[in-house]
Design a protein around this motif. Structure first.
Motif, PDB file in Angstrom:
ATOM      1  N   VAL A 166       0.848  -1.197   0.000  1.00  0.00           N
ATOM      2  CA  VAL A 166       0.000   0.000   0.000  1.00  0.00           C
ATOM      3  C   VAL A 166       0.880   1.242   0.000  1.00  0.00           C
ATOM      4  O   VAL A 166       0.697   2.168  -0.804  1.00  0.00           O
ATOM      5  N   TRP A 167       1.854   1.267   0.903  1.00  0.00           N
ATOM      6  CA  TRP A 167       2.779   2.410   0.953  1.00  0.00           C
ATOM      7  C   TRP A 167       3.585   2.510  -0.335  1.00  0.00           C
ATOM      8  O   TRP A 167       3.843   3.616  -0.835  1.00  0.00           O
ATOM      9  N   GLY A 168       4.011   1.340  -0.882  1.00  0.00           N
ATOM     10  CA  GLY A 168       4.785   1.348  -2.126  1.00  0.00           C
ATOM     11  C   GLY A 168       4.016   1.979  -3.272  1.00  0.00           C
ATOM     12  O   GLY A 168       4.555   2.771  -4.049  1.00  0.00           O
ATOM     13  N   ALA A 169       2.730   1.629  -3.389  1.00  0.00           N
ATOM     14  CA  ALA A 169       1.891   2.219  -4.440  1.00  0.00           C
ATOM     15  C   ALA A 169       1.649   3.700  -4.184  1.00  0.00           C
ATOM     16  O   ALA A 169       1.640   4.521  -5.119  1.00  0.00           O
ATOM     17  N   LEU A 170       1.476   4.052  -2.915  1.00  0.00           N
ATOM     18  CA  LEU A 170       1.220   5.447  -2.566  1.00  0.00           C
ATOM     19  C   LEU A 170       2.447   6.320  -2.818  1.00  0.00           C
ATOM     20  O   LEU A 170       2.319   7.508  -3.153  1.00  0.00           O
ATOM     21  N   CYS A 171       3.636   5.731  -2.675  1.00  0.00           N
ATOM     22  CA  CYS A 171       4.875   6.480  -2.948  1.00  0.00           C
ATOM     23  C   CYS A 171       4.895   7.017  -4.378  1.00  0.00           C
ATOM     24  O   CYS A 171       5.389   8.118  -4.637  1.00  0.00           O
ATOM     25  N   LYS A 172       4.371   6.231  -5.327  1.00  0.00           N
ATOM     26  CA  LYS A 172       4.380   6.655  -6.729  1.00  0.00           C
ATOM     27  C   LYS A 172       3.476   7.859  -6.960  1.00  0.00           C
ATOM     28  O   LYS A 172       3.682   8.624  -7.897  1.00  0.00           O
ATOM     29  N   LYS A 173       2.461   8.021  -6.095  1.00  0.00           N
ATOM     30  CA  LYS A 173       1.492   9.099  -6.280  1.00  0.00           C
ATOM     31  C   LYS A 173       1.839  10.350  -5.480  1.00  0.00           C
ATOM     32  O   LYS A 173       1.728  11.471  -5.990  1.00  0.00           O
ATOM     33  N   VAL A 174       2.233  10.184  -4.232  1.00  0.00           N
ATOM     34  CA  VAL A 174       2.446  11.356  -3.369  1.00  0.00           C
ATOM     35  C   VAL A 174       3.897  11.535  -2.940  1.00  0.00           C
ATOM     36  O   VAL A 174       4.245  12.560  -2.355  1.00  0.00           O
ATOM     37  N   GLY A 175       4.757  10.530  -3.195  1.00  0.00           N
ATOM     38  CA  GLY A 175       6.167  10.662  -2.853  1.00  0.00           C
ATOM     39  C   GLY A 175       6.513  10.007  -1.529  1.00  0.00           C
ATOM     40  O   GLY A 175       5.650   9.741  -0.681  1.00  0.00           O
ATOM     41  N   ARG A 176       7.803   9.743  -1.349  1.00  0.00           N
ATOM     42  CA  ARG A 176       8.280   9.029  -0.165  1.00  0.00           C
ATOM     43  C   ARG A 176       8.135   9.848   1.114  1.00  0.00           C
ATOM     44  O   ARG A 176       7.830   9.299   2.180  1.00  0.00           O
ATOM     45  N   LYS A 177       8.356  11.143   1.026  1.00  0.00           N
ATOM     46  CA  LYS A 177       8.287  11.976   2.227  1.00  0.00           C
ATOM     47  C   LYS A 177       6.891  11.950   2.842  1.00  0.00           C
ATOM     48  O   LYS A 177       6.744  11.796   4.067  1.00  0.00           O
ATOM     49  N   VAL A 178       5.875  12.103   2.017  1.00  0.00           N
ATOM     50  CA  VAL A 178       4.498  12.131   2.519  1.00  0.00           C
ATOM     51  C   VAL A 178       4.151  10.796   3.168  1.00  0.00           C
ATOM     52  O   VAL A 178       3.543  10.749   4.248  1.00  0.00           O
ATOM     53  N   VAL A 179       4.549   9.697   2.535  1.00  0.00           N
ATOM     54  CA  VAL A 179       4.280   8.370   3.076  1.00  0.00           C
ATOM     55  C   VAL A 179       4.963   8.199   4.434  1.00  0.00           C
ATOM     56  O   VAL A 179       4.364   7.687   5.390  1.00  0.00           O
TER      57      VAL A 179
END
Length: 467
Positions: free
Chosen positions: A294-307
């Motif tokens: 879930v975090w991996g997919a979210l990284c592509k959309k909002v970036g690593r910092k936000v995650v």
């Protein structure tokens, strides 16, 4: 090198790479959750002395990291490449010395102290021998920005999955065997066999990909070797690298302090049974495992910092909740454990996804691929911090009046209120301070997706000139 290294990885290679972290995860997880408890409640070593054993091992482990990293960078093997020979020949000694840590010889307290120090030193050496070259393989298997996040997701699926399996196994063993010393011996034996087998899976499953990269690297790398002292100067002049090791240090200090204190918290603060400890930790690790992709997919959309900010914020809330929990609030305890798992997942994923970007920047500046030394110094500083944290926890418990168990005694002693308060501080406020410091460094981390793309473009242009 760019064509071979930037293409997408197949599932077989990702699974084999992930398996390489299964053995270290299982053995490391059992050590993290139970070794301090084993020393105090089975071997009968006072908590301050037990914390010192762990500190000595971690400091030694940290010291040998950069040297092993440098040696792996210089290793030459046509059959196995730079990293894989270390896993191939280190797997069996790694398993054997892990197992020997869980034997209780009939020595005095100081005899036990020196036995566990020596075995711990040897165990940490071989942990480094197999684990550091393994971690340094990430940027060699792919140079694609998002593919690295995916590769680390597979790695930590095996890592967290192995941690969960080890806890399930621990619960089964604890319920089936009543003798405490036999519990840990059987658990260690099973984990040893699994650890060795998983490392060989990694070696043979990633060999083709690793050798393909190695052939291209040798062809492209024209720069001369740089002396070790000069390498240190370059490594620590790499500003993004300093941010990454700081983020990783504080994240994992929070993880390790929490993991080491949870068994005491469950038994002494929540007044549950020792067999309930693995269940609580499964709630944390199970959530972390489910959230990885879930975090991996979210990284592509909002970036690593936000995650990272999202995960750590939930963990901080959970830490505050654990501090105020009282006996009988079992459902709330598991809710807090799940919330902490969200943060633990980002602590696994984000720092390790950042470090390959730093290595690319170094290659652009120096013309060399030096994964080993970067990973070595990253882990060195992390382990110094962890050693200090374990030393503080052990000695804080002893200063607070924690009562160690007498070997062979069936029931654990009742702890004084001062020791209970020390356990609560270690499960809540102390990790929270570490997490806040990690958030601060993450906010200022300089390498963005756009900056990484620019670095890779310049490297591609340089390699095309070489070809």
């Amino acid at each position: 090198m760019n064509d071979a290294a930037s293409e997408k990885l197949d599932l077989k290679t990702k699974l084999a790479y992930g398996a390489g972290d299964l053995g270290p995860a299982i053995t490391g997880n059992i050590s993290t959750f139970f070794l301090l408890v084993f020393f105090t409640n089975v071997a009968g070593i006072p908590p301050g002395l037990a914390g010192s054993i762990l500190m000595v091992g971690k400091i030694w482990d940290a010291v040998n990291d950069p040297f092993v990293g440098m040696l792996t960078d210089k290793t030459q093997s046509r059959r196995w490449g730079r990293r894989l020979p270390w896993l191939l020949y280190g797997a069996i000694p790694f398993g054997v010395f892990f197992f020997l840590q869980w034997i209780v010889p009939r020595f005095s307290v100081w005899g036990l102290f020196w036995y566990y120090v020596v075995i711990g030193l040897l165990s940490q050496v071989f942990f480094t021998v197999v684990n550091l070259p393994y971690t340094a393989m990430t940027p060699e298997l792919t140079q694609d920005y998002d593919e690295r996040t995916s590769l680390n997701s597979f790695r930590f699926t095996f890592s967290i999955g192995g941690s969960i399996f080890s806890l399930i196994l621990a619960r089964i063993v604890f319920l089936q065997i009543s003798d405490r010393s036999q519990q840990y011996l059987v658990l260690a034996a099973i984990c040893t066999v699994i650890a060795i087998a998983s490392l060989y899976w990694c070696v043979y499953g990633t060999r083709a990909r690793a050798l393909a990269f190695e052939a291209k690297r040798i062809q492209a790398e024209a720069a001369p070797d740089i002396p070790f002292v000069e390498q240190l100067k370059i490594v620590f002049s790499n500003r993004p690298f300093l941010f990454v090791i700081g983020i990783y240090l504080f994240s994992w200090l929070g993880v390790q302090i929490t993991a080491n204190i949870i068994p005491y918290f469950v038994v002494d603060c929540m007044r549950l049974q020792e067999a309930d400890v693995p269940t609580v930790m499964i709630a944390v690790q199970g959530t972390a495992l489910l959230m990885l992709f879930v975090w991996g997919a979210l990284c592509k959309k909002v970036g690593r910092k936000v995650v990272y900010f999202l995960g750590m914020s939930l963990w901080i809330i959970a830490g505050a909740g654990l501090y105020f929990l009282q006996p009988g609030q079992i459902v709330l305890m598991y809710v807090m454990a799940v919330m902490a798992g969200f943060g633990v997942s980002t602590a696994y994923l984000i720092p390790w996804a950042m470090i390959p970007d730093v290595i690319e920047l170094d290659e652009l500046q120096t013309g060399q691929r030096r994964e080993g030394i970067f990973y070595g110094f990253m882990v060195l500083l992390q382990k110094f911090g962890l050693a200090f944290g374990l030393f503080i926890v052990g000695n804080a418990l002893e200063a607070a009046g924690f009562k160690a168990n007498v070997p062979g005694q069936a029931t654990l002693p009742i702890q004084p209120e001062s020791a209970i308060q020390a356990i609560r501080l270690a499960v809540g406020p102390l990790p929270t301070i570490c997490l806040i410091l990690g958030l601060f460094l993450t906010f200022f981390y300089p390498i963005t997706r756009e900056m990484h793309a620019e670095i890779m473009l310049k490297l591609k242009q340089r390699r095309e000139k070489v070809d």
